[in-house]
Design an enzyme around this catalytic site. Structure first.
Site, PDB file in Angstrom:
ATOM      1  N   GLN A  72     -10.535   8.989  -4.676  1.00  0.00           N
ATOM      2  CA  GLN A  72     -10.341   9.712  -3.403  1.00  0.00           C
ATOM      3  C   GLN A  72     -11.596  10.477  -2.959  1.00  0.00           C
ATOM      4  O   GLN A  72     -11.908  10.532  -1.770  1.00  0.00           O
ATOM      5  CB  GLN A  72      -9.163  10.694  -3.556  1.00  0.00           C
ATOM      6  N   HIS A 102       1.084   5.369  -2.233  1.00  0.00           N
ATOM      7  CA  HIS A 102       0.516   6.276  -3.245  1.00  0.00           C
ATOM      8  C   HIS A 102       1.687   6.922  -3.974  1.00  0.00           C
ATOM      9  O   HIS A 102       2.231   7.918  -3.505  1.00  0.00           O
ATOM     10  CB  HIS A 102      -0.322   7.380  -2.593  1.00  0.00           C
ATOM     11  N   HIS A 122       0.836  -1.217   0.000  1.00  0.00           N
ATOM     12  CA  HIS A 122       0.000   0.000   0.000  1.00  0.00           C
ATOM     13  C   HIS A 122       0.864   1.259   0.000  1.00  0.00           C
ATOM     14  O   HIS A 122       1.463   1.623   1.006  1.00  0.00           O
ATOM     15  CB  HIS A 122      -0.922   0.002   1.235  1.00  0.00           C
ATOM     16  N   ASP A 130       2.964   2.875   3.012  1.00  0.00           N
ATOM     17  CA  ASP A 130       2.085   4.002   2.663  1.00  0.00           C
ATOM     18  C   ASP A 130       2.896   5.257   2.349  1.00  0.00           C
ATOM     19  O   ASP A 130       4.016   5.158   1.898  1.00  0.00           O
ATOM     20  CB  ASP A 130       1.043   4.233   3.767  1.00  0.00           C
ATOM     21  N   GLU A 153     -11.274   3.853   7.411  1.00  0.00           N
ATOM     22  CA  GLU A 153     -10.099   4.617   7.854  1.00  0.00           C
ATOM     23  C   GLU A 153     -10.622   5.839   8.615  1.00  0.00           C
ATOM     24  O   GLU A 153     -10.582   6.976   8.123  1.00  0.00           O
ATOM     25  CB  GLU A 153      -9.242   5.050   6.662  1.00  0.00           C
TER      26      GLU A 153
END
Ligand SMILES: [Zn+2]
Length: 417
Positions: free
Chosen positions: A151, A58, A56, A308, A212
């Site tokens: 998102q 981005h 995970h 992350d 989350e």
């Protein structure tokens, strides 16, 4: 004749040191090898592991912290607002340069498998284009999976429905959703149903951002698991974060873990980012911010650890080193038992591979691609403590990165004689 022989390697679950013989990019032999290789590396008892798996990250947001401004509150909502400003000015070259810089760091830390979420809320899908190009360019050596990540939601932002489909047509490996950010509980459920429908239509994996939040009423994990069972998508489905689970009452947690186990979905936890992003509302008592890693593992659920963000509006630190994420998990989940620390290494290797569905090509086995990493450390405990760069990172028989261990010359010994 071997192209490469790695000698005196400490493998997990093996007392004796082993040699690994590689030819044509494939592991041909593991044991004591008497012949000579074209190239040889002596591990001197250091560990050899399958490559680390980043399940995970981005890559579209990396290295943007402070631009256009710093996230002073440290909250998720300020992070989302800053990213909304920053993403209006991204170009293919901008994303490509930042992402490649981070991939090189990840490589030095032994990561050859990367699942990156990409925000598809941008009408031009600029970041997606940049990362799909990088994925193709690096494919012979580094496996990058792209998750089309809405998102701003799917129901709250209906334009994202077409963009998700476009992203899947362009080649995204998986589709995402963010049910806890939709306007209502019902919208959240609807967004998940839509996500599963598209995954079935395009035959892709699913990776949902799930619960989350510090809101204990956020209960989408059960919906994801239930849809994974009904559709049969099962282990092709992953749920990232699941932070709210830490706040659920025990009777519900026990029931939920059974559903998760039956569904065979993967849970991906991101302890570095979640430890600072969650539990921002309460003064006291303050939670640890992460999902119930130990309970999920003990309950038979596949849990992997993601690093992350790296230098983003959501997280202002990060290195790309998966051992740093494992180190944080050991602390926050209180997994300091030997078996528990070994398990955190599984969570950045084989369990990550299971989440990414790459098990067929992954692992230290004869006949599999010769992709593995050599560490200076001889034990799991030292690997987690020192979090060193890998001595060597090898992909399909090719050495992609070599790092020299750092050394301190202790002059005090001479002075204090
Ligand atoms: Zn994330």
């Amino acid at each position: 004749m071997f192209d490469l022989i790695v000698r005196n390697a400490k493998l997990l679950d093996c007392e004796d040191l082993k040699d690994i013989g590689v030819a044509n990019g494939v592991i041909q032999e593991i044991g004591k090898i008497s012949s000579i290789g074209k190239e040889e590396i002596d591990c001197k008892g250091g560990m050899v592991l399958p490559p680390f798996v980043e399940s995970h990250i981005h890559l579209d947001t990396v290295l943007t912290a402070g631009n256009p401004r710093w996230n002073q509150s440290g909250t998720l909502i300020e992070g989302i607002n800053i990213w909304s400003e920053r993403k209006s000015s991204i170009t293919v070259e901008d994303v490509r340069t930042r992402a490649l810089s981070v991939i090189h760091k990840q490589l030095a830390y032994g990561c050859l498998y990367i699942r990156s979420h990409v925000d598809i809320s941008d009408p031009k899908l600029t970041a997606l284009k940049a990362l799909l190009e990088l994925k193709e360019q690096l494919a012979p050596f580094i496996n990058i999976q792209i998750v089309a990540f809405p998102q701003d939601g799917i129901i709250s932002c209906p334009d994202n429905q077409q963009r998700l489909e476009e992203a899947l047509r362009m080649g995204a490996d998986a589709i995402g959703a963010i049910p806890h950010n939709e306007y209502t509980r019902e919208d959240g459920v609807e967004s998940l149903k839509l996500c599963f429908r598209l995954a079935e239509k395009y035959n892709r994996m699913i990776n949902v951002f799930c619960d989350e939040t510090d809101d204990e009423h956020s209960r989408y994990l059960e919906v994801v698991a239930s849809l994974a069972i009904k559709t049969g998508l099962a282990r092709k489905v992953s749920a990232s974060h699941a932070n709210a689970m830490a706040l659920y009452p025990a009777p519900y947690v026990n029931r939920l873990i059974n559903i998760l186990k039956d569904s065979e979905i993967n849970i991906i936890t991101c302890p570095l980012v979640s430890s600072v992003m969650q539990s921002r509302y309460e003064e006291w008592p303050k939670g640890r911010g992460i999902t119930l890693i130990k309970k999920l593992w003990k309950g038979g659920v596949n849990v992997s650890i993601g690093h992350d963000d790296i230098l983003t509006p959501f997280y202002p630190l990060g290195t790309g080193n998966m051992l740093q994420a494992a180190h944080m998990a050991v602390h926050l989940a209180q997994m300091t038992g030997l078996e528990e620390m070994n398990e955190t290494i599984n969570m950045i290797t084989i369990r990550g591979a299971k989440a990414l569905q790459i098990e067929a090509e992954y692992g230290l086995e004869i006949g599999k691609p010769a992709s593995f990493i050599l560490l200076s450390e001889k034990t799991i405990v030292d690997a987690i403590r020192y979090q060193s760069k890998c001595r060597y990172v090898i992909s399909r028989g090719k050495i992609l990165c070599e790092s020299v261990p750092s050394h301190s010359n202790i002059l005090l010994k001479k002075i204090s004689k």
